[in-house]
Design a protein around this motif. Structure first.
Motif, PDB file in Angstrom:
ATOM      1  N   PHE A   7      19.162  71.065  61.531  1.00 28.11           N
ATOM      2  CA  PHE A   7      19.388  71.258  60.097  1.00 28.11           C
ATOM      3  C   PHE A   7      18.370  70.410  59.349  1.00 28.11           C
ATOM      4  CE2 PHE A   7      24.200  72.392  59.585  1.00 28.11           C
ATOM      5  CZ  PHE A   7      24.057  73.434  60.471  1.00 28.11           C
ATOM      6  N   LYS A   8      17.565  71.041  58.515  1.00 29.38           N
ATOM      7  CA  LYS A   8      16.619  70.253  57.708  1.00 29.38           C
ATOM      8  C   LYS A   8      17.033  70.358  56.234  1.00 29.38           C
ATOM      9  CE  LYS A   8      12.965  69.990  54.892  1.00 29.38           C
ATOM     10  NZ  LYS A   8      12.494  70.812  53.767  1.00 29.38           N
ATOM     11  N   PHE A   9      17.151  69.215  55.580  1.00 30.26           N
ATOM     12  CA  PHE A   9      17.535  69.200  54.177  1.00 30.26           C
ATOM     13  C   PHE A   9      16.358  68.772  53.321  1.00 30.26           C
ATOM     14  CE2 PHE A   9      21.435  68.772  56.552  1.00 30.26           C
ATOM     15  CZ  PHE A   9      22.242  69.716  55.932  1.00 30.26           C
ATOM     16  N   ARG A 206       1.798  67.162  52.867  1.00 35.73           N
ATOM     17  CA  ARG A 206       2.867  67.466  51.924  1.00 35.73           C
ATOM     18  C   ARG A 206       3.695  68.657  52.388  1.00 35.73           C
ATOM     19  NH1 ARG A 206       3.034  65.304  46.980  1.00 35.73           N
ATOM     20  NH2 ARG A 206       5.239  65.744  47.320  1.00 35.73           N
ATOM     21  N   GLY A 207       4.986  68.546  52.205  1.00 31.57           N
ATOM     22  CA  GLY A 207       5.893  69.603  52.632  1.00 31.57           C
ATOM     23  C   GLY A 207       6.147  69.594  54.135  1.00 31.57           C
ATOM     24  N   GLY A 208       5.680  68.535  54.807  1.00 26.70           N
ATOM     25  CA  GLY A 208       5.694  68.506  56.271  1.00 26.70           C
ATOM     26  C   GLY A 208       7.049  68.365  56.940  1.00 26.70           C
ATOM     27  N   SER A 209       8.117  68.122  56.192  1.00 22.42           N
ATOM     28  CA  SER A 209       9.425  68.004  56.869  1.00 22.42           C
ATOM     29  C   SER A 209       9.843  69.299  57.545  1.00 22.42           C
ATOM     30  CB  SER A 209      10.551  67.653  55.916  1.00 22.42           C
ATOM     31  OG  SER A 209      10.193  66.733  55.018  1.00 22.42           O
ATOM     32  N   ASP A 210       9.450  70.420  56.965  1.00 21.60           N
ATOM     33  CA  ASP A 210       9.751  71.698  57.625  1.00 21.60           C
ATOM     34  C   ASP A 210       9.107  71.731  59.014  1.00 21.60           C
ATOM     35  OD1 ASP A 210      10.935  72.474  55.276  1.00 21.60           O
ATOM     36  OD2 ASP A 210       9.370  73.893  54.702  1.00 21.60           O
ATOM     37  N   LEU A 211       7.876  71.218  59.060  1.00 19.30           N
ATOM     38  CA  LEU A 211       7.174  71.192  60.351  1.00 19.30           C
ATOM     39  C   LEU A 211       7.901  70.257  61.322  1.00 19.30           C
ATOM     40  CD1 LEU A 211       4.834  71.930  62.184  1.00 19.30           C
ATOM     41  CD2 LEU A 211       3.444  70.189  61.050  1.00 19.30           C
TER      42      LEU A 211
HETATM   43 MG    MG Z   1       9.654  71.481  51.174  1.00 21.36          MG
END
Ligand code: MG
Ligand code: ASP
Length: 468
Positions: A7-9, A206-211
Motif C-alpha cells: 500500500f503506498k500513500f 520527484r514523485g519517486g515513492s510510486d517507484l
Molecule cells: Mg505522487
C-alpha cells in the motif's frame, strides 16, 4: 504464491492529522498486513527543495537575528511539528522537531563536495511521514514497525535521481520485510528514499515513492501494489479541463506507461515501467473513497480496440536538428541520440526524415548544453512553450476509424509534430495555448462520444455540435 500487498500513500493522504488517522483505519481494516510505503505529507518535499536551492545558511533555522531564516525554513520548522503534535502528542512533536532541526543543521554545515547532503535533507519529509503513520497505527493498536528505506531500497550513487539496484533490493526487501509480515506486523517504509551500499542517503527523483512501492512489490512478488491517492483512479481526462472525466476500471500495462509518461499525473512513469516489466498488478484508488475499486492496471486488458484517455504534458521543447552537408553520412541519428544519452536527457516524441530529425524533451532540461553539444554535428533549432496532447488506447493502429476521428478533431489546431510509435498512443505537439482546447475537443469527441461533424466556429469551437 504471491507475497503481501504493498500500500503506498501519497502526500495528500497524509496531509493532516485526520487523514493520517483515516489511513491508519484503512490499514486496520485489511485482513493480511500489507507493506506500507509513504510519501512526505503534501507540500513538505516542495519546501525542502526550496531550502536546498537556497543553500546552506550557517546561523540557520533558529537564528532569531533573522539572517538565515527564510519562509521555507519557517514552514519546515512549523509544519511537521504541528502535524506530529496532533497525531501523537507532545512526545512525537519533540521527536519530529528534533529530527528536522538536526537534519537542517547537518545541511547547513555540510562540506561543499558532499553530494549526499541534499538528499539527506530531502529525505526528511518521508522520515517524518513514517513516524507519523507509525504513531497513528500504534494508537489503533495495530502492530507496526518502521523499516528504513536506506537499508531496503539499495541504489547507485546518482544522488537526486538514483538508479535502484534490483538484485540488492530483492535480497534486502525479503530479508527485512518478510519476517515482519509473517509475524503480523505492518512494515512502514519511506518512499522516495534509498541508500547506497556504503550507507549514504539517496533519493529517486520527484514523485519517486510510486517507484519505491513497485520496487518493493516486485521484490516480494506482491499480489498487487495499491497506490492510494486523492483521485478515484486514472481519469479519462484532466478534470480541470474536461467536463465529464470518467475513472477507468481497467488499463493495460502499455497504456498505463504511455499515460504516466504523457501526463496522467497519478502514477510515476518509472513505477509504471517497473510494474510492467515484472507483471505486477497496480491499483490506483482514493483514500477519500476507499470503497470504490479505482483503476486496475493489468497485463492484459480484454476486449477490442478502444480509446482510454486523453493526456497532456506541458512545458515541452521541440528540438529540430538538420545534418550539416559536411557531416557524417552514416550514424547521424546515432550521434544525435548518443548526445542525448550522454546528457541523460529523456526524449518524448521523435519524427525523422532523411536529412533532419525533430524530437521533444522537457523544457526544463539544460537546453543550452544540449544545443552546444549537438551543434558539432547539426544545425539546431529550439522551440519552447509547447505541449504534447496524447490519445491513449488499445489497438489504435488496428482500427483505422480511430485515426480518422482523431485527425478530424485535430484538424482545427496547428500541430508542430505528430508521432505514433505504438498501437497504444498517438501524440500531437501543439502550442501551450492550444492544449486545453484540444484536450477538451478530443475528450468530447472520442470519450464523451459526440462526433465532430461540423467545423466549429468562433467561440463555439469548444462545444462540438452534431451528436452521434
Ligand atoms: Mg505522487
Ligand atoms: N515526496 C516526494 C515528492 O514530492 C516523493 C513522492 O511524493 O512520491 O516528490
Amino acid at each position: 504464491m504471491s507475497g503481501p500487498a504493498v500500500f503506498k500513500f501519497g502526500g495528500t493522504s497524509l496531509g493532516d492529522a485526520e487523514r493520517i488517522g483515516d489511513v491508519a483505519a484503512l490499514i486496520a481494516d485489511v485482513e493480511a498486513p500489507p507493506v506500507v510505503v509513504v510519501s512526505a505529507p503534501a507540500g513538505l518535499t516542495e519546501t525542502l527543495v526550496e531550502i536546498a536551492q537556497e543553500g546552506p545558511r550557517p546561523g540557520g533555522i533558529s537564528d532569531s537575528a533573522g539572517d538565515g531564516t527564510t519562509l521555507a525554513r519557517e514552514a519546515l520548522e512549523r509544519m511537521p511539528r504541528d502535524l506530529a503534535r496532533r497525531v501523537g502528542g507532545e512526545a512525537l512533536q519533540d521527536e519530529v522537531a528534533r529530527l528536522v532541526l538536526d537534519r537542517l543543521e547537518a545541511f547547513d554545515r555540510h562540506t561543499p563536495g558532499d553530494e549526499s547532503a541534499r538528499d539527506d535533507l530531502l529525505a526528511v519529509g518521508e522520515d517524518v511521514a513514517v513516524r507519523l503513520l507509525k504513531a497513528a497505527l500504534d494508537r489503533r493498536g495495530i502492530r507496526a514497525a518502521v523499516v528504513d528505506a536506506r537499508v531496503v531500497v539499495r541504489t547507485d550513487d546518482g544522488f537526486g535521481s538514483a538508479a535502484p539496484d534490483i538484485d540488492a533490493i530483492h535480497a534486502t526487501t525479503r530479508a527485512h520485510l518478510l519476517p515482519l509480515v509473517s509475524s503480523g506486523t505492518v512494515p512502514v517504509v519511506q518512499g522516495f528514499v534509498g541508500g547506497t551500499a556504503d550507507g549514504r542517503t539517496t533519493t529517486l527523483g520527484r514523485g519517486g515513492s510510486d517507484l519505491s512501492a513497485t520496487l518493493i512489490g516486485a521484490a516480494l512478488s506482491s499480489s498487487a501494489v495499491h497506490i492510494w491517492t486523492d483521485v478515484d483512479g486514472i481519469l479519462t481526462g484532466d478534470p480541470r479541463w474536461v467536463d465529464r472525466p470518467r475513472s477507468l476500471d481497467v488499463v493495460g500495462f502499455e497504456e498505463a506507461v504511455e499515460l504516466a509518461w504523457f501526463g496522467a499525473r497519478v502514477l510515476h512513469a518509472g513505477a509504471a515501467k517497473h510494474a510492467v516489466a515484472h507483471r505486477l498488478p497496480v491499483r490506483i484508488r482514493s483514500t477519500f473513497a476507499p470503497e470504490r475499486p479505482g483503476t486496475l492496471i493489468l497485463a492484459e486488458r480484454w476486449g477490442g480496440p478502444d480509446i482510454a484517455a486523453v493526456a497532456c504534458k506541458r512545458s515541452v521543447a521541440l528540438i529540430q536538428v538538420r545534418s550539416r552537408p559536411s557531416a557524417i553520412e552514416y550514424g547521424f541519428l546515432a550521434e544525435v541520440f548518443g548526445t542525448l544519452a550522454e546528457l541523460r536527457t529523456p526524449v518524448d516524441l521523435v519524427a525523422t526524415s532523411h536529412t533532419s530529425t525533430a524530437f521533444t524533451i522537457d523544457e526544463n532540461a539544460d537546453l543550452r548544453a544540449l544545443g552546444d553539444a549537438l551543434d558539432r554535428v547539426a544545425e539546431v533549432e529550439v522551440r519552447r512553450g509547447l505541449s504534447t496532447v496524447t490519445v491513449v488506447g488499445r489497438g489504435l493502429l488496428r482500427e483505422p476509424g480511430f485515426a480518422a476521428r482523431v485527425f478530424q478533431t485535430v484538424a482545427f489546431t496547428s500541430v508542430h509534430l505528430i508521432s505514433q510509435a505504438t498501437d497504444s498512443s498517438l501524440s500531437f505537439l501543439v502550442d501551450d495555448a492550444e492544449a486545453e482546447r484540444l484536450v477538451r475537443r478530443l475528450h468530447l469527441v472520442l470519450i464523451e462520444g459526440r462526433g465532430a461533424r461540423q467545423q466549429p466556429q468562433g467561440d463555439d469551437r469548444d462545444s462540438v455540435e452534431g451528436a452521434v
